[in-house]
Design an enzyme around this catalytic site. Structure first.
Site, PDB file in Angstrom:
ATOM      1  CE1 TYR A 114      -3.442   2.799   0.544  1.00 51.12           C
ATOM      2  CE2 TYR A 114      -1.884   3.590   2.199  1.00 51.12           C
ATOM      3  CZ  TYR A 114      -2.990   3.799   1.382  1.00 51.12           C
ATOM      4  OH  TYR A 114      -3.630   5.006   1.413  1.00 51.12           O
ATOM      5  CD  GLN A 364     -22.114  26.984  54.165  1.00 53.66           C
ATOM      6  OE1 GLN A 364     -21.396  26.155  54.706  1.00 53.66           O
ATOM      7  NE2 GLN A 364     -23.246  26.655  53.580  1.00 53.66           N
ATOM      8  CE1 TYR A 367     -23.401  25.879  47.794  1.00 52.51           C
ATOM      9  CE2 TYR A 367     -23.882  24.820  45.709  1.00 52.51           C
ATOM     10  CZ  TYR A 367     -24.120  24.962  47.064  1.00 52.51           C
ATOM     11  OH  TYR A 367     -25.059  24.173  47.676  1.00 52.51           O
ATOM     12  NE  ARG A 370     -19.861  27.001  51.338  1.00 53.16           N
ATOM     13  CZ  ARG A 370     -21.024  26.349  51.126  1.00 53.16           C
ATOM     14  NH1 ARG A 370     -21.108  25.055  51.357  1.00 53.16           N
ATOM     15  NH2 ARG A 370     -22.074  26.994  50.670  1.00 53.16           N
ATOM     16  CG  PHE A 416      -3.552   6.847   9.554  1.00 53.16           C
ATOM     17  CD1 PHE A 416      -4.924   6.728   9.644  1.00 53.16           C
ATOM     18  CD2 PHE A 416      -2.874   5.975   8.706  1.00 53.16           C
ATOM     19  CE1 PHE A 416      -5.625   5.796   8.912  1.00 53.16           C
ATOM     20  CE2 PHE A 416      -3.571   5.029   7.967  1.00 53.16           C
ATOM     21  CZ  PHE A 416      -4.950   4.945   8.068  1.00 53.16           C
ATOM     22  CE  LYS A 471     -22.103  49.983  35.750  1.00 56.06           C
ATOM     23  NZ  LYS A 471     -22.932  48.879  36.304  1.00 56.06           N
ATOM     24  CG  ASN A 502     -10.399   4.566   2.451  1.00 54.70           C
ATOM     25  OD1 ASN A 502     -10.540   3.398   2.788  1.00 54.70           O
ATOM     26  ND2 ASN A 502      -9.260   5.222   2.624  1.00 54.70           N
TER      27      ASN A 502
END
Length: 728
Positions: A114, A364, A367, A370, A416, A471, A502
């Site tokens: 090939y 606390q 998110y 924390r 490949f 801003k 192919n």
């Protein structure tokens, strides 16, 4: 180090009792003793991602020696981006292995092989006994990409934007040499040495950016590299002439540098163009930068914790090492704990308080701070895995067919197909978007005066009615985050059947890597914006701390001056605490009000507290002086308000005068052991100074965008990388 009194003076505003005692070990903190030992994952985890970034830095500064088996990602960056020299290690038996491969293939030219005696892809049903002509035919049909037709009038936005970045082309040449040096491809050593000459002489082929589906490798992009070393007259290269970079034809560059053009032997065209080198190179550049963006994400989290007077306890080993020991999560938590050691802004540990003592205050952090270790941690694990995937890829043979000298056979396969690279890039790009979302959430919390625990509206250093400082950055950050969300979409779901069907499945690795590079750039814009805001927020927080140190002790002084005829010393002492709490909580709700009316409002609001104390006093008072409590109240309000206004102005002026004189910012002394290095890099090395405002100064300073751009450039040129790696 700032005094304990100054640190503790923040408590009335944010419901926190701080300490100035900072140990070098978490085990010295109250409540840090774990009831059980860390998990095995925690015990064995060795900061994998941080170590990778340090290795990248080390390797990127070294000469590159190629053996076919030990190429590192940092070495690729060294040769590609930093133009370090490279060579092939001929002591490793490479020449003998390559020669055997070439000789074995030559012995099989009478058979059907090939791409050597057959056609290509879906046309592999053709046969030829002209293997050298076949290689030229391969290049002819693959040199089909879109590149500039003229280099005389290139301008911004019109020119080289459709060509591959130089560093990617250089990286691809290096990777291709390393792959071919393994001796499975029957490509002569002299061909590889020509590619090395191109690298060392600074000759970079102009390669089209688009047109590869990374199925049979990156056929078209690699064909332009092959065309350059074979002296194709219509291939352009970028090289240095008379000290200046110029674009010229490949034959001109070969002549200029005294390089003999390559005449391809059997399979050498296919060996050069049939591989994943371009995808792997682009992916390497992307992953290298994402590793440092991941460090930047952690650094920004730590800076945001300080600016928000957040909790170090969110990163306690018990939470991460013991109760949920994902390796990446453990690493992030440890990194952030490390850089926050010594911080007087961050809450090192919480002191227990009664139910009423911090009523109305968030107990606390939200998110974005924390849960940041849980958010970033999985990305680190993905980056570690992707690094290993690319390490294998760049030390593999990825063309077809493969020459197995020992087995006595030429194998037809599909190394490949670059899906390994695609998957690594898809995960990385998703992680980039996740880092972007976290950065955006942290930044918008910093700049939103209803959420940022008392910082001014828009992080304005002076009156917010004529300063809307960040801003525009808030809007820009939303744009960057939205774009990252779009770029996070997978590329691999858009495969189209190609080349006579192919290549009905194809990896699209180069496209995915390109989009990852693009996402990295957008994220760097967002993180630079975040860093600019965080630095300003930290300076404003310092100004607040410095003001408190001057103002808080005077509360009791003014109360004694005006109300000692009506209240006992004990009552005044108790009232002073209540007045302090009331003032600071009121100030948190008026951060968008100008200085003078803001303080007038604060004392008007607090007057009710004083009236209540006067109404409920058990003291008989003292003789002499002003016996009218309402008149005393009016005087107290006026005098205290004027003092607060003038002290605020004095503290601000002292801070900005210090910075304007080129002296180190006093903010540094309150920062953590690690965060101070990034803050100082921005303020001192880059010269991005805190902004007071064009209206206040009466002159237009350099634009905010210029300051953010300066931070972006420091990441692009790598100067920030060592700062980030050295923080942890």
């Amino acid at each position: 180090m700032p005094s304990a009194t100054l640190s503790q003076s923040l408590a009335p505003t944010h419901g926190r009792l701080l300490t100035s005692v900072h140990s070098d070990d978490d085990d010295d903190q109250p409540g840090s003793q774990s009831p059980r030992p860390p998990s095995p994952a925690a015990a064995t985890h060795q900061q994998q991602q941080l170590n990778i970034t340090r290795e990248l830095l080390q390797d990127s500064d070294r000469h590159v020696n190629l053996t076919g088996h030990a190429l590192t990602l940092g070495s690729i960056v060294a040769a590609a981006r930093h133009r370090k020299t490279a060579d092939i290690d001929l002591t490793a038996g490479i020449k003998e292995t390559i020669d055997e491969s070439v000789a074995f293939l030559k012995s099989k030219l009478g058979t059907s092989i090939y791409g050597v005696t057959t056609g290509f892809g879906g046309s592999a049903d053709t046969r030829t006994d002209k293997p050298l002509a076949l290689q030229l035919a391969l290049l002819e049909h693959q040199l089909c990409g879109v590149t500039p037709t003229s280099y005389d009038q290139l301008s911004v936005g019109r020119g080289l934007e459709n060509t591959m970045p130089e560093e990617v082309v250089r990286g691809a040449m290096l990777i291709r040499v390393n792959s071919l040096a393994r001796g499975h491809s029957a490509v002569r050593l002299s061909v590889l040495q020509t590619l090395i000459r191109f690298l060392d002489e600074g000759i970079t082929p102009v390669v089209p950016l688009r047109g590869s589906i990374s199925a049979s490798g990156d056929l078209s992009p690699l064909s332009y590299i092959a065309g350059a070393i074979t002296g194709h007259p219509d291939i352009r290269v970028i090289t240095r002439k008379r000290g200046q970079f110029e674009v010229m034809t490949a034959p001109e560059a070969l002549e200029l540098h005294g390089i003999e053009k390559v005449v391809m032997g059997p399979k050498e065209g296919l060996g050069l163009v049939n591989g994943t080198a371009v995808s792997a190179s682009m992916a390497t550049m992307a992953l290298h930068d994402t590793h440092f963006l991941a460090l930047w994400s952690q650094a920004l989290t730590a800076l945001s914790v300080e600016a928000m007077v957040g909790h170090v306890g969110s990163f306690h080993p018990f939470i991460h090492d013991v109760t949920r020991p994902h390796p990446g999560q453990i690493e992030v938590a440890r990194n952030i704990r490390t850089v926050l050691q010594g911080s007087s802004f961050a809450v090192q540990f919480d002191k227990e308080v009664g139910l009423k003592e911090d009523e109305g205050v968030l107990r606390q952090d939200r998110y974005p701070l924390r849960t940041s270790a849980q958010w970033i941690g999985p990305l680190l694990s993905d980056l570690v895995g992707s690094s290993e995937i690319l390490r294998i890829e760049v030390n593999s043979t990825t063309d077809n067919p493969l020459v197995d000298v020992q087995g006595g056979i030429v194998h037809s396969g599909g190394n490949f197909q670059a899906m390994a690279v695609t998957n690594a890039m898809e995960k990385t790009r998703l992680g980039i978007a996740q880092m972007g979302k976290l950065s955006f959430a942290q930044m918008t919390e910093l700049v939103n005066c209803t959420m940022n625990r008392g910082l001014p509206s828009c992080l304005a250093a002076e009156d917010p009615s004529t300063s809307y400082h960040v801003k525009g950055l808030d809007i820009a950050a939303a744009s960057y985050t939205s774009e990252l969300g779009f770029l996070a979409n997978p590329v691999s779901t858009h495969v189209q059947p190609a080349e006579m069907s192919n290549q009905a499945v194809n990896s699209l690795a180069l496209i995915s890597a390109r989009k990852t590079v693009e996402a990295n750039e957008v994220l760097s814009f967002l993180m630079a914006t975040h860093l600019y805001c965080a630095a300003q927020a930290l300076d404003l927080r310092y100004i607040e701390f410095a003001f408190r140190a001057k103002f808080n002790p005077t509360i009791v002084t003014f109360l004694e001056k005006h109300f000692s005829p009506f209240l006992s010393a004990a009552e005044i002492s108790t009232l002073a605490v209540t007045v302090q709490n009331t003032i600071w909580r009121r100030l948190e709700t008026t951060t968008s009000v100008d200085l003078e009316p803001r303080w007038a409002d604060a004392f008007a609001h607090t007057a009710s507290v004083v009236l209540d104390a006067l109404a409920h006093t058990t003291s008989s008072g003292t003789t002499g002086g002003n016996n009218n409590p309402l008149a005393a109240l009016a005087l107290w309000r006026t005098e205290s308000c004027n003092y607060a206004i003038q002290t605020t102005r004095d503290v601000r002026q002292t801070f900005f005068a210090t910075v304007d004189r080129g002296e180190p910012s006093p903010t540094v002394q309150y920062l953590g052991n690690g965060t101070k290095s990034l803050y100082s890099f921005v303020r001192d090395t880059l010269g991005v100074k805190p902004r007071r405002g064009d209206v206040f100064l009466g002159v237009q300073e350099k634009t905010i965008g210029r300051s953010v751009s300066t931070i972006v450039e420091s990441f692009k040129d790598g100067s920030m990388h060592r700062v980030l790696a050295g923080m942890f």
